[in-house]
Design a protein around this motif. Structure first.
Motif, mmCIF file in Angstrom:
data_model
loop_
_atom_site.group_PDB
_atom_site.id
_atom_site.type_symbol
_atom_site.label_atom_id
_atom_site.label_comp_id
_atom_site.label_asym_id
_atom_site.label_seq_id
_atom_site.Cartn_x
_atom_site.Cartn_y
_atom_site.Cartn_z
ATOM 1 N N ALA A 139 -20.266 -14.225 -36.566
ATOM 2 C CA ALA A 139 -18.893 -14.770 -36.709
ATOM 3 C C ALA A 139 -18.687 -15.441 -35.228
ATOM 4 N N VAL A 140 -17.993 -16.637 -35.276
ATOM 5 C CA VAL A 140 -17.707 -17.422 -34.021
ATOM 6 C C VAL A 140 -16.156 -17.267 -33.653
ATOM 7 N N HIS A 141 -15.889 -16.725 -32.550
ATOM 8 C CA HIS A 141 -14.779 -16.524 -31.870
ATOM 9 C C HIS A 141 -14.724 -16.995 -30.291
ATOM 10 N N PRO A 142 -14.517 -18.262 -30.123
ATOM 11 C CA PRO A 142 -14.660 -18.899 -28.874
ATOM 12 C C PRO A 142 -13.627 -18.158 -27.817
ATOM 13 N N ARG A 143 -13.840 -17.969 -26.658
ATOM 14 C CA ARG A 143 -13.161 -17.544 -25.683
ATOM 15 C C ARG A 143 -12.926 -18.489 -24.410
ATOM 16 N N PRO A 144 -11.628 -18.667 -24.070
ATOM 17 C CA PRO A 144 -11.315 -19.624 -22.626
ATOM 18 C C PRO A 144 -12.287 -19.158 -21.651
ATOM 19 N N GLY A 145 -12.361 -20.074 -20.818
ATOM 20 C CA GLY A 145 -13.001 -19.772 -19.398
ATOM 21 C C GLY A 145 -14.434 -19.689 -19.559
ATOM 22 N N LEU A 146 -15.278 -20.272 -20.560
ATOM 23 C CA LEU A 146 -16.578 -20.109 -20.771
ATOM 24 C C LEU A 146 -16.992 -21.626 -20.667
ATOM 25 N N PRO A 147 -18.353 -21.917 -20.209
ATOM 26 C CA PRO A 147 -18.786 -23.206 -20.401
ATOM 27 C C PRO A 147 -18.922 -23.711 -21.955
ATOM 28 N N ALA A 148 -18.888 -25.060 -22.365
ATOM 29 C CA ALA A 148 -19.317 -25.459 -23.710
ATOM 30 C C ALA A 148 -20.667 -25.194 -24.154
ATOM 31 N N ARG A 149 -21.599 -25.413 -23.016
ATOM 32 C CA ARG A 149 -22.907 -25.425 -23.123
ATOM 33 C C ARG A 149 -23.639 -24.811 -22.231
ATOM 34 N N VAL A 150 -24.587 -23.954 -22.539
ATOM 35 C CA VAL A 150 -25.470 -23.152 -21.498
ATOM 36 C C VAL A 150 -26.943 -23.802 -21.597
ATOM 37 N N ARG A 151 -27.297 -23.990 -20.493
ATOM 38 C CA ARG A 151 -28.697 -24.410 -20.181
ATOM 39 C C ARG A 151 -29.657 -23.121 -20.059
ATOM 40 N N ILE A 152 -30.631 -23.011 -21.158
ATOM 41 C CA ILE A 152 -31.509 -21.784 -20.978
ATOM 42 C C ILE A 152 -32.576 -22.294 -20.534
ATOM 43 N N TRP A 153 -33.012 -21.533 -19.368
ATOM 44 C CA TRP A 153 -34.180 -21.448 -18.869
ATOM 45 C C TRP A 153 -35.142 -20.385 -19.006
ATOM 46 N N GLU A 154 -36.007 -20.700 -19.988
ATOM 47 C CA GLU A 154 -37.057 -19.909 -20.613
ATOM 48 C C GLU A 154 -37.809 -19.330 -19.596
ATOM 49 N N VAL A 155 -38.332 -17.979 -19.315
ATOM 50 C CA VAL A 155 -39.133 -17.743 -18.414
ATOM 51 C C VAL A 155 -40.159 -16.865 -18.972
ATOM 52 N N GLY A 156 -40.240 -16.586 -20.222
ATOM 53 C CA GLY A 156 -41.093 -15.732 -20.948
ATOM 54 C C GLY A 156 -42.547 -16.014 -20.820
ATOM 55 N N PRO A 157 -43.284 -17.095 -21.066
ATOM 56 C CA PRO A 157 -44.587 -17.262 -20.831
ATOM 57 C C PRO A 157 -45.005 -16.954 -19.163
ATOM 58 N N ARG A 158 -44.119 -16.928 -18.079
ATOM 59 C CA ARG A 158 -44.470 -16.486 -16.928
ATOM 60 C C ARG A 158 -44.246 -15.303 -16.627
ATOM 61 N N ASP A 159 -42.871 -15.071 -16.562
ATOM 62 C CA ASP A 159 -42.279 -13.600 -15.929
ATOM 63 C C ASP A 159 -42.723 -12.640 -17.103
ATOM 64 N N GLY A 160 -42.566 -13.056 -18.291
ATOM 65 C CA GLY A 160 -42.945 -12.143 -19.374
ATOM 66 C C GLY A 160 -44.465 -11.559 -19.300
ATOM 67 N N LEU A 161 -45.382 -12.723 -19.243
ATOM 68 C CA LEU A 161 -46.955 -12.433 -19.235
ATOM 69 C C LEU A 161 -47.396 -12.011 -18.186
ATOM 70 N N GLN A 162 -46.665 -12.235 -16.862
ATOM 71 C CA GLN A 162 -47.421 -11.791 -15.472
ATOM 72 C C GLN A 162 -47.459 -10.334 -15.490
ATOM 73 N N ASN A 163 -46.800 -9.593 -16.513
ATOM 74 C CA ASN A 163 -46.717 -8.213 -16.365
ATOM 75 C C ASN A 163 -47.308 -7.608 -17.134
ATOM 76 N N GLU A 164 -48.068 -8.246 -18.163
ATOM 77 C CA GLU A 164 -48.606 -7.459 -19.288
ATOM 78 C C GLU A 164 -49.868 -6.772 -18.772
ATOM 79 N N PRO A 165 -50.182 -5.616 -19.412
ATOM 80 C CA PRO A 165 -51.573 -4.861 -19.037
ATOM 81 C C PRO A 165 -52.582 -5.651 -19.584
ATOM 82 N N SER A 166 -52.592 -6.489 -20.482
ATOM 83 C CA SER A 166 -53.880 -7.126 -21.035
ATOM 84 C C SER A 166 -53.448 -8.497 -20.826
ATOM 85 N N ILE A 167 -54.579 -9.239 -20.636
ATOM 86 C CA ILE A 167 -54.430 -10.829 -20.423
ATOM 87 C C ILE A 167 -54.474 -11.331 -21.739
ATOM 88 N N VAL A 168 -53.663 -12.168 -22.002
ATOM 89 C CA VAL A 168 -53.305 -12.980 -22.965
ATOM 90 C C VAL A 168 -54.212 -14.125 -23.091
#
Ligand code: HMG
Ligand code: MG
Length: 338
Positions: free
Chosen positions: A12-41
């Motif tokens: 359910a959507v309940h906006p609150r004051p004091g937050l940005p209208a939009r957030v820019r997501i910087w996705e790091v999964g392929p780098r930060d995620g996979l750098q720590n895997e025990p196996s090599i993808v």
């Protein structure tokens, strides 16, 4: 009779004051995620992950690292991954993954890394420094000051080439060897990276120990030092389950760029006790409930993370992925990466 369309549960959507209208997501999964895997993808799986993340609406996907491959063998195939992504980058990838503004940054520690990245046509690079002495030595084999100065020519050359440059500052909230980190140490490293010419800084809670009040205090110290929230991103790992709370606190302090990892995978091989990043799905669910725009299709994103979990052979740690997809709970039975 046609089957009823399966609807994704949404908050359910309940906006609150004091937050940005939009957030820019910087996705790091392929780098930060996979750098720590025990196996090599395998590289084709990595390229497919990046393509699927772009298809879910993520416009910045940190793709890999051009570091010493002896240090991070998991990402030694950076050139191959970028070559597999050539169609996507040329606008010939799957239609849904084509964004005019798609950015695929990569981590580079030094000029050797920058040369490799440039030869792959990379347009956005990230240098990385540490607020603490011990982690600089563990992660970059240099003192804190030497590691920082290794970034200077990288930033200068990348900017001269018209590239985008982000700088990470690790261990901003606590260090497993040194304990508490002084705010003035974080501020001085940030100052130096901006002086070099970095466009933006990402404040790393590398081992996931930050708490909300500490986030307010550090952002306040940076603001008092003249570093505006508009130049900052936050990068929380979720070791103690505080990454989302810390992120929401940072948003209420004016931050609008947040790092997260699809499915919550991640960690740092050189930092004791580092676990995965804030899961992008958990972030998107919370922001959707607050009426904050991200541009992400949560269903497609969660399906991508569940698919990746089957490739990694274990369930996604993200509660939202688990709730929306069964979580890759089936992943346990399906073998290792590959
Ligand atoms: P070093 O061993 O001191 O390097 O490592 P060197 O300059 O002495 O060179 C040694 C050899 O490595 C040489 O080869 C170089 O050519 C080669 P040799 O002459 O022996 O045949 N080399 C390279 N090869 C390919 N690409 C390169 C490269 N550089 C040197 N770029 C170095 C220094 C910085 C390279 C090393 O410490 C390193 O690669 N560190 C990377 C560590 C890493 O990737 N950590 C994880 C990412 S950071 C992180 O996760 C934190 C973050 O998420 C934020 C947060 O959570 O806080 C960003
Ligand atoms: Mg990290």
């Amino acid at each position: 009779m046609p089957l009823p369309e399966r609807r994704l549960p949404l908050p359910a959507v309940h906006p609150r004051p004091g937050l940005p209208a939009r957030v820019r997501i910087w996705e790091v999964g392929p780098r930060d995620g996979l750098q720590n895997e025990p196996s090599i993808v395998p590289a084709p799986v990595k390229a497919q992950l990046v393509t699927r993340l772009a298809g879910a609406g993520l416009t910045t996907v940190e793709t890999t690292s051009f570091v010493n491959p002896a240090w991070v063998p998991q990402l030694a195939d950076a050139e191959e991954v970028f070559s597999l992504l050539a169609p996507l980058r040329a606008g010939h990838g799957p239609r849904d993954a084509q964004h005019p503004d798609l950015r695929l940054p990569a981590l580079v520690p030094n000029l050797a890394g920058l040369d490799r990245a440039r030869s792959c046509g990379v347009r956005d690079v990230c240098v990385f420094a540490s607020a603490t002495e011990t982690f600089a030595r563990k992660n970059l084999n240099r003192s804190r000051a030497e590691a920082l100065e290794m970034s200077a020519p990288v930033v200068a050359e990348a900017k001269a080439d018209g590239m985008g440059v982000r700088a990470y500052v690790s261990m901003c909230f606590g260090d497993p060897w040194e304990g508490a980190v002084r705010e003035e140490d974080v501020v001085s490293v940030c100052d130096r990276l901006l002086e070099m010419g970095a466009d933006e800084l990402s404040l790393g809670d590398t081992i996931g120990v930050a708490t909300s009040g500490q986030v307010v205090d550090l952002l306040g110290a940076l603001a008092r030092a003249g570093i505006p929230a508009a130049r900052l991103a936050v990068h929380f790992h979720d070791t103690y389950g505080q990454a989302l709370a810390n992120t929401l606190t940072a948003l209420s302090c004016g931050i609008t760029t947040v790092d997260s990892s699809a499915g919550g995978i991640g960690g740092c091989p050189f930092a004791e006790s580092a676990t995965g990043n804030l899961a992008t799905e958990d972030l998107c669910w919370a922001l959707a409930g607050l009426g904050v725009e991200t541009g992400v299709d949560l269903g497609r994103l969660a399906a991508t993370s569940a698919w990746m979990a089957t490739r990694l052979g274990r369930p996604s740690p993200s509660r939202v992925v688990q709730a929306l997809t069964g979580g890759g709970r089936t992943a346990q039975a399906s073998g290792g990466a590959g």
